[in-house]
Design a protein around this motif. Structure first.
Motif, PDB file in Angstrom:
ATOM      1  N   UNK A 196     -35.121 -25.062   4.997  1.00  0.00           N
ATOM      2  CA  UNK A 196     -35.203 -24.438   6.320  1.00  0.00           C
ATOM      3  C   UNK A 196     -36.391 -23.488   6.395  1.00  0.00           C
ATOM      4  N   UNK A 197     -36.641 -22.747   5.321  1.00  0.00           N
ATOM      5  CA  UNK A 197     -37.794 -21.845   5.296  1.00  0.00           C
ATOM      6  C   UNK A 197     -39.091 -22.644   5.407  1.00  0.00           C
ATOM      7  N   UNK A 198     -39.172 -23.764   4.715  1.00  0.00           N
ATOM      8  CA  UNK A 198     -40.382 -24.602   4.785  1.00  0.00           C
ATOM      9  C   UNK A 198     -40.591 -25.163   6.179  1.00  0.00           C
ATOM     10  N   UNK A 199     -39.494 -25.543   6.828  1.00  0.00           N
ATOM     11  CA  UNK A 199     -39.585 -26.100   8.180  1.00  0.00           C
ATOM     12  C   UNK A 199     -40.052 -25.043   9.179  1.00  0.00           C
ATOM     13  N   UNK A 200     -39.552 -23.817   9.047  1.00  0.00           N
ATOM     14  CA  UNK A 200     -39.836 -22.768  10.025  1.00  0.00           C
ATOM     15  C   UNK A 200     -41.106 -21.977   9.748  1.00  0.00           C
ATOM     16  N   UNK A 252     -22.316 -16.091   9.280  1.00  0.00           N
ATOM     17  CA  UNK A 252     -23.640 -16.713   9.391  1.00  0.00           C
ATOM     18  C   UNK A 252     -23.530 -18.188   9.048  1.00  0.00           C
ATOM     19  N   UNK A 253     -24.127 -19.026   9.909  1.00  0.00           N
ATOM     20  CA  UNK A 253     -24.102 -20.476   9.732  1.00  0.00           C
ATOM     21  C   UNK A 253     -25.137 -20.967   8.726  1.00  0.00           C
ATOM     22  N   UNK A 254     -25.292 -22.267   8.704  1.00  0.00           N
ATOM     23  CA  UNK A 254     -26.204 -22.926   7.767  1.00  0.00           C
ATOM     24  C   UNK A 254     -27.647 -22.866   8.263  1.00  0.00           C
ATOM     25  N   UNK A 255     -28.548 -22.948   7.294  1.00  0.00           N
ATOM     26  CA  UNK A 255     -29.987 -23.004   7.548  1.00  0.00           C
ATOM     27  C   UNK A 255     -30.490 -21.822   8.386  1.00  0.00           C
ATOM     28  N   UNK A 256     -29.915 -20.660   8.149  1.00  0.00           N
ATOM     29  CA  UNK A 256     -30.335 -19.422   8.803  1.00  0.00           C
ATOM     30  C   UNK A 256     -31.591 -18.930   8.103  1.00  0.00           C
ATOM     31  N   UNK A 257     -32.592 -18.528   8.880  1.00  0.00           N
ATOM     32  CA  UNK A 257     -33.848 -18.088   8.280  1.00  0.00           C
ATOM     33  C   UNK A 257     -34.308 -16.799   8.948  1.00  0.00           C
ATOM     34  N   UNK A 258     -34.681 -15.830   8.120  1.00  0.00           N
ATOM     35  CA  UNK A 258     -35.246 -14.575   8.598  1.00  0.00           C
ATOM     36  C   UNK A 258     -36.685 -14.517   8.095  1.00  0.00           C
ATOM     37  N   UNK A 259     -37.649 -14.534   9.024  1.00  0.00           N
ATOM     38  CA  UNK A 259     -39.067 -14.516   8.669  1.00  0.00           C
ATOM     39  C   UNK A 259     -39.575 -13.084   8.770  1.00  0.00           C
ATOM     40  N   UNK A 260     -40.260 -12.611   7.747  1.00  0.00           N
ATOM     41  CA  UNK A 260     -40.782 -11.234   7.724  1.00  0.00           C
ATOM     42  C   UNK A 260     -39.669 -10.255   8.095  1.00  0.00           C
ATOM     43  N   UNK A 261     -38.584 -10.275   7.353  1.00  0.00           N
ATOM     44  CA  UNK A 261     -37.334  -9.672   7.764  1.00  0.00           C
ATOM     45  C   UNK A 261     -37.204  -8.170   7.808  1.00  0.00           C
ATOM     46  N   UNK A 302     -21.694 -13.181  15.005  1.00  0.00           N
ATOM     47  CA  UNK A 302     -21.480 -14.569  14.598  1.00  0.00           C
ATOM     48  C   UNK A 302     -22.763 -15.326  14.898  1.00  0.00           C
ATOM     49  N   UNK A 303     -23.299 -15.993  13.882  1.00  0.00           N
ATOM     50  CA  UNK A 303     -24.580 -16.679  14.000  1.00  0.00           C
ATOM     51  C   UNK A 303     -24.362 -18.150  13.663  1.00  0.00           C
ATOM     52  N   UNK A 304     -24.826 -19.034  14.556  1.00  0.00           N
ATOM     53  CA  UNK A 304     -24.670 -20.472  14.374  1.00  0.00           C
ATOM     54  C   UNK A 304     -25.644 -21.050  13.356  1.00  0.00           C
ATOM     55  N   UNK A 305     -25.733 -22.357  13.332  1.00  0.00           N
ATOM     56  CA  UNK A 305     -26.627 -23.074  12.423  1.00  0.00           C
ATOM     57  C   UNK A 305     -28.050 -23.105  12.987  1.00  0.00           C
ATOM     58  N   UNK A 306     -29.026 -23.206  12.085  1.00  0.00           N
ATOM     59  CA  UNK A 306     -30.435 -23.394  12.443  1.00  0.00           C
ATOM     60  C   UNK A 306     -30.996 -22.261  13.304  1.00  0.00           C
ATOM     61  N   UNK A 307     -30.569 -21.048  13.028  1.00  0.00           N
ATOM     62  CA  UNK A 307     -31.039 -19.872  13.762  1.00  0.00           C
ATOM     63  C   UNK A 307     -32.169 -19.221  12.968  1.00  0.00           C
TER      64      UNK A 307
END
Length: 187
Positions: free
Chosen positions: A13-17, A76-85, A95-100
Protein backbone atom coordinates in the motif's frame (compact mmCIF):
# COMPACT_ATOMS: atom_id res chain seq x y z
CA UNK A 1 -4.92 -12.86 7.93
CA UNK A 2 -1.40 -13.67 9.09
CA UNK A 3 0.88 -11.02 10.53
CA UNK A 4 3.42 -11.47 7.72
CA UNK A 5 0.75 -11.12 5.04
CA UNK A 6 -0.59 -7.97 6.74
CA UNK A 7 2.91 -6.46 6.83
CA UNK A 8 3.41 -7.25 3.14
CA UNK A 9 0.04 -5.70 2.32
CA UNK A 10 0.95 -2.54 4.27
CA UNK A 11 4.26 -2.22 2.45
CA UNK A 12 2.54 -2.70 -0.90
CA UNK A 13 0.00 0.00 0.00
CA UNK A 14 2.87 2.38 0.77
CA UNK A 15 4.42 1.64 -2.64
CA UNK A 16 1.10 2.24 -4.38
CA UNK A 17 0.46 5.56 -2.61
CA UNK A 18 3.96 7.02 -2.44
CA UNK A 19 5.76 7.65 -5.75
CA UNK A 20 8.98 8.32 -3.78
CA UNK A 21 9.04 4.76 -2.38
CA UNK A 22 12.13 3.00 -3.69
CA UNK A 23 11.82 -0.48 -2.31
CA UNK A 24 10.19 -2.76 0.21
CA UNK A 25 13.16 -2.78 2.62
CA UNK A 26 13.39 1.03 2.66
CA UNK A 27 9.64 1.26 3.33
CA UNK A 28 9.79 -1.30 6.14
CA UNK A 29 12.72 0.41 7.85
CA UNK A 30 12.14 4.13 7.21
CA UNK A 31 8.39 4.85 7.03
CA UNK A 32 7.20 6.13 10.39
CA UNK A 33 3.57 5.94 9.26
CA UNK A 34 3.89 2.18 8.89
CA UNK A 35 5.69 1.86 12.21
CA UNK A 36 2.84 3.75 13.90
CA UNK A 37 0.24 1.45 12.31
CA UNK A 38 2.13 -1.69 13.27
CA UNK A 39 2.53 -0.51 16.86
CA UNK A 40 -1.15 0.48 16.90
CA UNK A 41 -2.15 -3.07 15.99
CA UNK A 42 -0.25 -4.41 18.99
CA UNK A 43 -1.70 -1.76 21.30
CA UNK A 44 -5.21 -2.24 19.93
CA UNK A 45 -5.04 -5.96 20.64
CA UNK A 46 -4.05 -5.19 24.24
CA UNK A 47 -6.88 -2.64 24.50
CA UNK A 48 -9.51 -5.11 23.27
CA UNK A 49 -8.27 -7.69 25.79
CA UNK A 50 -8.81 -5.26 28.66
CA UNK A 51 -5.12 -4.42 29.13
CA UNK A 52 -5.84 -0.69 29.02
CA UNK A 53 -2.79 0.71 30.83
CA UNK A 54 -0.20 -1.24 28.79
CA UNK A 55 -2.10 -0.29 25.62
CA UNK A 56 -2.05 3.42 26.50
CA UNK A 57 1.62 3.30 27.50
CA UNK A 58 2.38 1.53 24.22
CA UNK A 59 0.50 4.18 22.25
CA UNK A 60 2.46 6.94 23.98
CA UNK A 61 5.72 5.12 23.21
CA UNK A 62 4.64 4.88 19.54
CA UNK A 63 3.87 8.60 19.60
CA UNK A 64 7.33 9.32 21.02
CA UNK A 65 8.98 7.24 18.26
CA UNK A 66 6.90 8.34 15.28
CA UNK A 67 5.21 11.66 16.06
CA UNK A 68 1.88 9.97 15.27
CA UNK A 69 -0.71 9.52 18.03
CA UNK A 70 -3.23 6.72 17.52
CA UNK A 71 -5.45 5.84 20.46
CA UNK A 72 -5.46 2.05 20.98
CA UNK A 73 -9.28 2.09 20.95
CA UNK A 74 -9.39 3.35 17.34
CA UNK A 75 -10.48 0.85 14.66
CA UNK A 76 -8.33 0.83 11.52
CA UNK A 77 -8.95 -1.14 8.32
CA UNK A 78 -6.56 -2.77 5.89
CA UNK A 79 -4.00 -1.03 3.71
CA UNK A 80 -4.09 2.16 5.79
CA UNK A 81 -1.23 4.50 4.93
CA UNK A 82 0.03 7.63 6.65
CA UNK A 83 2.42 9.65 4.46
CA UNK A 84 4.79 12.07 6.22
CA UNK A 85 2.84 11.34 9.38
CA UNK A 86 4.21 13.84 11.88
CA UNK A 87 1.40 15.41 13.89
CA UNK A 88 -1.35 12.95 12.98
CA UNK A 89 -3.86 12.37 15.80
CA UNK A 90 -6.52 9.63 15.71
CA UNK A 91 -9.00 9.55 18.58
CA UNK A 92 -10.37 6.63 20.59
CA UNK A 93 -13.68 6.07 18.83
CA UNK A 94 -12.45 6.79 15.30
CA UNK A 95 -13.25 4.11 12.72
CA UNK A 96 -11.19 3.99 9.53
CA UNK A 97 -12.07 1.84 6.52
CA UNK A 98 -9.81 0.04 4.05
CA UNK A 99 -7.45 1.78 1.60
CA UNK A 100 -7.45 5.10 3.47
CA UNK A 101 -4.55 7.55 3.20
CA UNK A 102 -3.71 10.42 5.55
CA UNK A 103 -1.08 13.10 5.18
CA UNK A 104 0.78 14.90 7.98
CA UNK A 105 -1.03 17.01 10.50
CA UNK A 106 -4.43 15.31 10.12
CA UNK A 107 -6.67 15.16 13.18
CA UNK A 108 -9.54 12.70 13.48
CA UNK A 109 -10.78 14.31 16.66
CA UNK A 110 -13.70 14.39 19.00
CA UNK A 111 -16.29 16.99 19.86
CA UNK A 112 -17.61 17.22 23.37
CA UNK A 113 -16.49 15.59 26.58
CA UNK A 114 -19.18 12.92 26.85
CA UNK A 115 -18.76 9.19 26.55
CA UNK A 116 -19.75 7.15 23.52
CA UNK A 117 -18.97 7.81 19.86
CA UNK A 118 -17.03 11.10 19.70
CA UNK A 119 -14.78 10.68 16.66
CA UNK A 120 -15.36 10.31 12.91
CA UNK A 121 -16.02 7.24 10.80
CA UNK A 122 -13.97 7.28 7.60
CA UNK A 123 -15.21 5.19 4.64
CA UNK A 124 -13.12 3.03 2.32
CA UNK A 125 -10.78 4.69 -0.17
CA UNK A 126 -10.73 8.13 1.46
CA UNK A 127 -7.75 10.49 1.16
CA UNK A 128 -7.34 13.23 3.77
CA UNK A 129 -4.97 16.09 2.93
CA UNK A 130 -2.30 17.66 5.12
CA UNK A 131 -3.54 19.58 8.13
CA UNK A 132 -7.20 18.63 7.70
CA UNK A 133 -9.35 18.37 10.83
CA UNK A 134 -12.25 15.91 10.81
CA UNK A 135 -14.15 16.45 14.04
CA UNK A 136 -16.99 14.75 15.85
CA UNK A 137 -19.08 11.62 15.34
CA UNK A 138 -19.55 12.23 11.61
CA UNK A 139 -19.29 9.91 8.61
CA UNK A 140 -17.04 10.55 5.64
CA UNK A 141 -18.39 8.58 2.68
CA UNK A 142 -16.31 6.11 0.69
CA UNK A 143 -14.05 7.54 -1.99
CA UNK A 144 -13.99 11.11 -0.65
CA UNK A 145 -11.03 13.43 -0.92
CA UNK A 146 -10.65 15.96 1.88
CA UNK A 147 -8.47 18.90 0.92
CA UNK A 148 -5.53 20.19 2.89
CA UNK A 149 -6.45 22.25 5.95
CA UNK A 150 -10.19 21.60 5.57
CA UNK A 151 -12.22 21.60 8.78
CA UNK A 152 -14.96 18.98 8.44
CA UNK A 153 -17.75 18.86 11.04
CA UNK A 154 -20.62 17.39 8.97
CA UNK A 155 -21.28 14.10 7.22
CA UNK A 156 -20.12 13.93 3.60
CA UNK A 157 -21.68 11.82 0.86
CA UNK A 158 -19.56 9.18 -0.91
CA UNK A 159 -17.24 10.27 -3.74
CA UNK A 160 -17.14 13.93 -2.73
CA UNK A 161 -14.42 16.52 -2.80
CA UNK A 162 -14.44 18.29 0.58
CA UNK A 163 -12.65 21.63 0.97
CA UNK A 164 -12.71 24.82 3.00
CA UNK A 165 -13.26 26.19 6.48
CA UNK A 166 -15.91 25.20 7.29
CA UNK A 167 -15.67 22.41 4.74
CA UNK A 168 -18.21 22.05 1.94
CA UNK A 169 -18.54 19.01 -0.27
CA UNK A 170 -19.21 18.65 -3.96
CA UNK A 171 -19.34 15.54 -6.18
CA UNK A 172 -16.08 14.23 -7.61
CA UNK A 173 -15.56 13.20 -11.19
CA UNK A 174 -15.84 9.48 -11.99
CA UNK A 175 -12.80 7.27 -11.42
CA UNK A 176 -10.47 7.06 -8.49
CA UNK A 177 -8.63 9.93 -6.82
CA UNK A 178 -6.39 10.54 -9.84
CA UNK A 179 -8.80 9.59 -12.62
CA UNK A 180 -6.67 6.50 -13.28
CA UNK A 181 -7.40 2.79 -13.04
CA UNK A 182 -7.68 1.47 -9.50
CA UNK A 183 -4.30 0.39 -8.08
CA UNK A 184 -3.54 -3.30 -7.97
CA UNK A 185 -2.17 -4.80 -4.78
CA UNK A 186 0.30 -7.61 -5.51
CA UNK A 187 1.27 -9.12 -2.19
Amino acid sequence: MSVLRTIREDITAARVHDPAARGRLEIALAYSGLHAIWLHRVNSRLWRRGRRLPARLGSQFARFLTGIEIHPGATIGRRFFIDHGMGVVIGETAEIGDDVMLYHGVTLGGKGAGHGKRHPTIGDGVTIGAGAKVLGPITIGAGCIIGANAVVTRDTPPHSLVVGVPAKSRPREAGNRYGLAEPEYHI
